[in-house]
Design a protein around this motif. Structure first.
Motif, short mmCIF file in Angstrom:
data_model
loop_
_atom_site.label_atom_id
_atom_site.label_comp_id
_atom_site.label_asym_id
_atom_site.label_seq_id
_atom_site.Cartn_x
_atom_site.Cartn_y
_atom_site.Cartn_z
N ASP A 129 29.56 38.20 49.83
CA ASP A 129 30.66 38.74 49.02
C ASP A 129 30.37 40.19 48.62
OD1 ASP A 129 32.04 36.21 48.92
OD2 ASP A 129 30.50 35.56 47.52
N LEU A 130 29.12 40.43 48.22
CA LEU A 130 28.77 41.81 47.84
C LEU A 130 28.98 42.74 49.03
CD1 LEU A 130 27.57 43.87 45.84
CD2 LEU A 130 25.30 43.28 46.73
N VAL A 131 28.55 42.29 50.20
CA VAL A 131 28.68 43.10 51.40
C VAL A 131 30.16 43.40 51.68
CG1 VAL A 131 28.42 43.03 53.92
CG2 VAL A 131 26.49 42.44 52.42
N GLN A 132 31.02 42.38 51.55
CA GLN A 132 32.45 42.59 51.77
C GLN A 132 32.99 43.67 50.84
OE1 GLN A 132 33.01 41.43 54.85
NE2 GLN A 132 35.05 41.77 53.94
N LEU B 3 31.33 46.11 49.36
CA LEU B 3 30.84 47.44 49.69
C LEU B 3 31.54 48.00 50.93
CD1 LEU B 3 27.06 47.31 48.80
CD2 LEU B 3 29.06 47.76 47.40
N LYS B 4 31.91 47.10 51.84
CA LYS B 4 32.66 47.56 53.02
C LYS B 4 34.04 48.08 52.61
CE LYS B 4 30.38 44.93 56.65
NZ LYS B 4 30.44 43.71 57.48
N LEU B 5 34.69 47.38 51.68
CA LEU B 5 36.00 47.85 51.21
C LEU B 5 35.88 49.24 50.60
CD1 LEU B 5 37.49 44.65 49.48
CD2 LEU B 5 38.11 45.62 51.70
N GLU B 6 34.78 49.44 49.87
CA GLU B 6 34.59 50.75 49.25
C GLU B 6 34.30 51.82 50.32
OE1 GLU B 6 31.11 51.68 46.98
OE2 GLU B 6 31.97 53.68 46.70
N ALA B 7 33.42 51.46 51.26
CA ALA B 7 33.04 52.42 52.30
C ALA B 7 34.24 52.83 53.14
CB ALA B 7 31.93 51.84 53.17
N GLU B 8 35.16 51.90 53.42
CA GLU B 8 36.36 52.21 54.20
C GLU B 8 37.36 53.04 53.42
OE1 GLU B 8 36.37 47.67 55.92
OE2 GLU B 8 38.02 48.37 54.68
N GLY B 9 37.17 53.12 52.10
CA GLY B 9 38.12 53.85 51.29
C GLY B 9 39.28 52.99 50.81
N LYS C 13 35.71 34.44 43.62
CA LYS C 13 36.79 34.77 44.55
C LYS C 13 36.35 35.86 45.50
CE LYS C 13 40.94 33.79 41.88
NZ LYS C 13 41.83 34.43 40.92
N ALA C 14 36.94 35.88 46.70
CA ALA C 14 36.61 36.92 47.68
C ALA C 14 37.16 38.26 47.18
CB ALA C 14 37.24 36.58 49.03
N PRO C 15 36.43 39.36 47.46
CA PRO C 15 36.87 40.67 46.96
C PRO C 15 38.28 41.04 47.42
CG PRO C 15 34.98 40.88 48.46
CD PRO C 15 35.12 39.44 48.15
N GLU C 16 38.62 40.73 48.69
CA GLU C 16 39.97 41.09 49.18
C GLU C 16 41.04 40.42 48.32
OE1 GLU C 16 37.63 39.78 50.94
OE2 GLU C 16 37.34 40.81 52.87
N ALA C 17 40.81 39.15 47.97
CA ALA C 17 41.80 38.41 47.19
C ALA C 17 41.98 39.05 45.82
CB ALA C 17 41.36 36.96 47.05
N ILE C 18 40.88 39.46 45.21
CA ILE C 18 40.97 40.07 43.88
C ILE C 18 41.73 41.39 43.96
CG2 ILE C 18 39.63 41.03 41.95
CD1 ILE C 18 37.39 39.05 42.77
N VAL C 19 41.41 42.18 44.98
CA VAL C 19 42.07 43.49 45.16
C VAL C 19 43.57 43.28 45.33
CG1 VAL C 19 42.30 45.45 46.74
CG2 VAL C 19 40.03 44.65 46.06
N ARG C 20 43.95 42.29 46.14
CA ARG C 20 45.36 42.01 46.40
C ARG C 20 46.06 41.57 45.12
NH1 ARG C 20 45.47 37.60 49.27
NH2 ARG C 20 43.77 38.28 50.62
N GLU C 21 45.48 40.54 44.46
CA GLU C 21 46.12 39.99 43.26
C GLU C 21 46.29 41.03 42.17
OE1 GLU C 21 43.82 36.71 41.86
OE2 GLU C 21 44.06 35.67 43.80
N ARG C 22 45.28 41.86 42.00
CA ARG C 22 45.35 42.79 40.87
C ARG C 22 45.85 44.17 41.28
NH1 ARG C 22 39.75 41.95 37.85
NH2 ARG C 22 40.35 44.00 37.12
N GLU C 23 46.34 44.27 42.51
CA GLU C 23 46.91 45.53 43.03
C GLU C 23 45.99 46.71 42.79
OE1 GLU C 23 50.72 45.74 41.19
OE2 GLU C 23 51.54 44.11 42.39
N GLU D 168 32.61 42.37 38.84
CA GLU D 168 32.53 41.55 37.63
C GLU D 168 33.32 40.26 37.80
OE1 GLU D 168 32.04 44.71 34.06
OE2 GLU D 168 32.15 42.54 33.83
N GLU D 169 34.51 40.43 38.36
CA GLU D 169 35.36 39.25 38.55
C GLU D 169 34.79 38.32 39.61
OE1 GLU D 169 39.38 39.29 38.16
OE2 GLU D 169 39.45 37.25 39.00
N MET D 170 34.21 38.91 40.67
CA MET D 170 33.60 38.08 41.72
C MET D 170 32.46 37.24 41.15
SD MET D 170 33.31 41.02 44.59
CE MET D 170 32.03 40.22 45.54
N ALA D 171 31.65 37.89 40.31
CA ALA D 171 30.49 37.20 39.75
C ALA D 171 30.95 36.03 38.88
CB ALA D 171 29.66 38.17 38.93
#
Ligand code: ADP
Ligand code: ZN
Ligand code: MG
Length: 483
Positions: A376-379, A381-387, A406-416, A399-402
């Motif tokens: 999950d952490l790696v996912q 960091l990849k989202l951050e590295a891709e911009g 939840k998967a980082p992509e899902a959190i990013v999507r849900e919370r826009e 914080e929310e993942m911990a």
């Protein structure tokens, strides 16, 4: 009169419960945790007359492996002795231990405190058996003492340090390192709260610069790293005060009262001759052949110090990072799995030490208690590295993942939380920041570069951390130069 500076001197005696399947001298199961009292017992560990002990080979090998991991000399010939003393939890009236010829002697271990590495000598590591457990309680208004023999005869490895430790923090670090070593070897859980690792501390003080040792006090049965540290701090202060008043320190055994935060005198020190040690007649001596020793040596896993060196050499981490990331088995497992998926050790090291350690500290948790794993952490960091998300957003998502797993992509999507790289939107936010902060603009024109950082901060805040900071910087600079 100038005050004398006193130096603390500390030596630790640690008992490590070995996680063998059976007990030290009988075939009863040693895994007694949670079992009904007196269900893991037989005539041998109940000390019936006429029984004979049989040595547990696994326990001997665990003891020898630990000796090797502690850089000890393993003796070619060792034997067991009887240590005699009367106590209700000692069913035989003697404990089978090793006195004159322990398995391992003259070792050392490294300890890291605040970026400094010191070496603590290991005097000896010897095998012995645990006692039964006394349970004190009140029944029908009357005090009762009950005996649970499940623990009787469970193998214990006693590891005695040289008086090389000079502070409470160093003693605590020593214990943590010892725990890490036995966990790495797989010979013990090393869990102090569950009693799998128990510690007696010996403390004395002496005038700084003195070569002779002061009179020591032994504090018994400390059951957490924290109480070890507190008990030592208390003793150092108590002894220093006594000496300053012109009193002597009495050689004695004291107990730790965790609630009151003090040590309490229990008894004056017993001597070895009080135990009437003599060779255990029912067990043969143990001979460790060169072949056996070589085989054990070959079975040693990568130890914490070797792992630290590997992180520095192969992963090119600095010493501080390497020390931090090898400080617990679960942290190094987490880190190594993350590096396998995302070979950027320095980035991972930074995130784990800053963000993850902060979360662990806040929750008083271990890394394996978090709902997220290394993948999950790696996912993230990849989202951050891709911009896709900004660094500030990545921290929020972590914080929310911990918490939720939840998967980082899902959190990013849900919370826009997608990073705003849309030039139009950023242009507007930059223009707003410039018109709202004329002083910062004037500062920038006057050559103060920090003013640009301030304005970037304003845009980041206005976009709730979602703006792409590099882009914001670029746009602001352009606007400011255009005047
Ligand atoms: P004892 O005879 O009381 O068992 P040992 O010499 O076997 O004493 O040492 C027991 C433990 O106490 C060891 O860990 C040792 O390093 C430590 N120790 C010995 N002397 C001192 C001292 N003066 N101050 C602090 N610790 C000491
Ligand atoms: Zn038994
Ligand atoms: Mg001793």
């Amino acid at each position: 009169m100038s005050a004398i500076h006193y130096e603390p001197v500390i030596g630790l005696e640690t008992h490590v419960q070995l996680q063998t399947r059976s007990k030290m001298f009988c075939s009863c199961s040693a895994a007694y945790a949670g079992a009904e009292p007196n269900t893991h017992v037989c005539p041998v560990c109940l000390a019936m007359p006429g029984v004979l002990p049989v040595m547990n080979r696994q326990a001997v090998e665990y003891a020898l492996l630990t000796g090797l991991a502690l850089n000890c000399q393993v003796q070619e010939a060792s034997k067991f002795d009887r240590k005699n003393y009367p106590y209700p939890d000692l069913l035989k009236g003697y404990q089978i231990s090793q006195y004159a010829l322990p398995f391992s002697t003259n070792g050392w271990m490294t300890v890291d405190v605040d970026g400094t590495t010191t070496r603590v000598g290991i005097t000896r590591a010897h095998l012995e058996e645990d006692t039964a457990k006394l349970i004190h309680r009140t029944e029908d208004g009357a005090p009762r003492s009950l005996i649970d023999a499940n623990r009787s005869g469970v193998p214990l490895l006693e590891i005695v340090s040289e008086p090389d430790i000079r502070s409470a923090a160093e003693a605590r670090a020593y214990l943590q390192k010892l725990r890490l070593i036995v966990q790495t070897l797989g010979v013990s859980t090393g869990n102090m709260e569950e009693g799998a690792m128990r510690c007696d501390v010996n403390v004395s003080v002496r005038p700084a610069g003195s070569e002779t040792l002061g009179t020591k006090v032994e504090v018994k049965n400390l059951n957490s790293a924290r109480s070890v540290q507190r008990a030592i701090e208390y003793e150092i202060e108590r002894q220093r005060r006594a000496l300053e008043k012109g009193d002597r320190v009495l050689q004695e055994t004291r107990g730790w009262d965790d609630d009151r935060g003090t040590t309490v005198s229990q008894r004056s020190k017993e001597e070895a001759h009080d135990y009437r040690y003599f060779p255990e007649p029912d067990l043969p001596p143990v001979f460790v052949s060169a072949e056996w020793l070589a085989d054990l040596q070959a079975r040693l896993p990568e130890l914490p110090d070797q792992r630290r060196e590997r992180y520095m050499k192969d992963l090119e981490l600095n010493r501080y990072d390497a020390v931090q990331l090898t400080s617990s088995l679960s942290v190094s497992r987490f880190f190594e799995e993350a590096v396998r998926l995302y070979p950027n050790p320095k980035t991972l090291a930074n995130w784990i030490q800053s963000e993850l350690f902060r979360l662990l500290h806040e929750r008083d948790a271990e890394i394996e208690d978090l709902a997220m794993g290394p993948a999950d952490l790696v996912q993230l960091l990849k989202l951050e590295a891709e911009g896709t998300i900004s660094r500030a957003t990545a921290k929020q998502v972590l914080e929310e993942m911990a918490r939720s797993g939840k998967a980082p992509e899902a959190i990013v999507r849900e919370r826009e939380l997608l990073q705003i790289s849309d030039a139009g939107e950023l242009e507007r936010a930059a223009a707003d920041a410039i018109s709202a902060n004329p002083q910062a603009v004037a500062d920038y024109q006057a050559g103060k570069q920090q003013a640009l950082g301030f304005l970037t901060g304003q845009v980041m805040r206005a976009t709730r951390g979602k703006a792409n900071p590099a882009l914001v910087n670029e746009i602001l600079e352009r606007h400011l130069q255009e005047g």
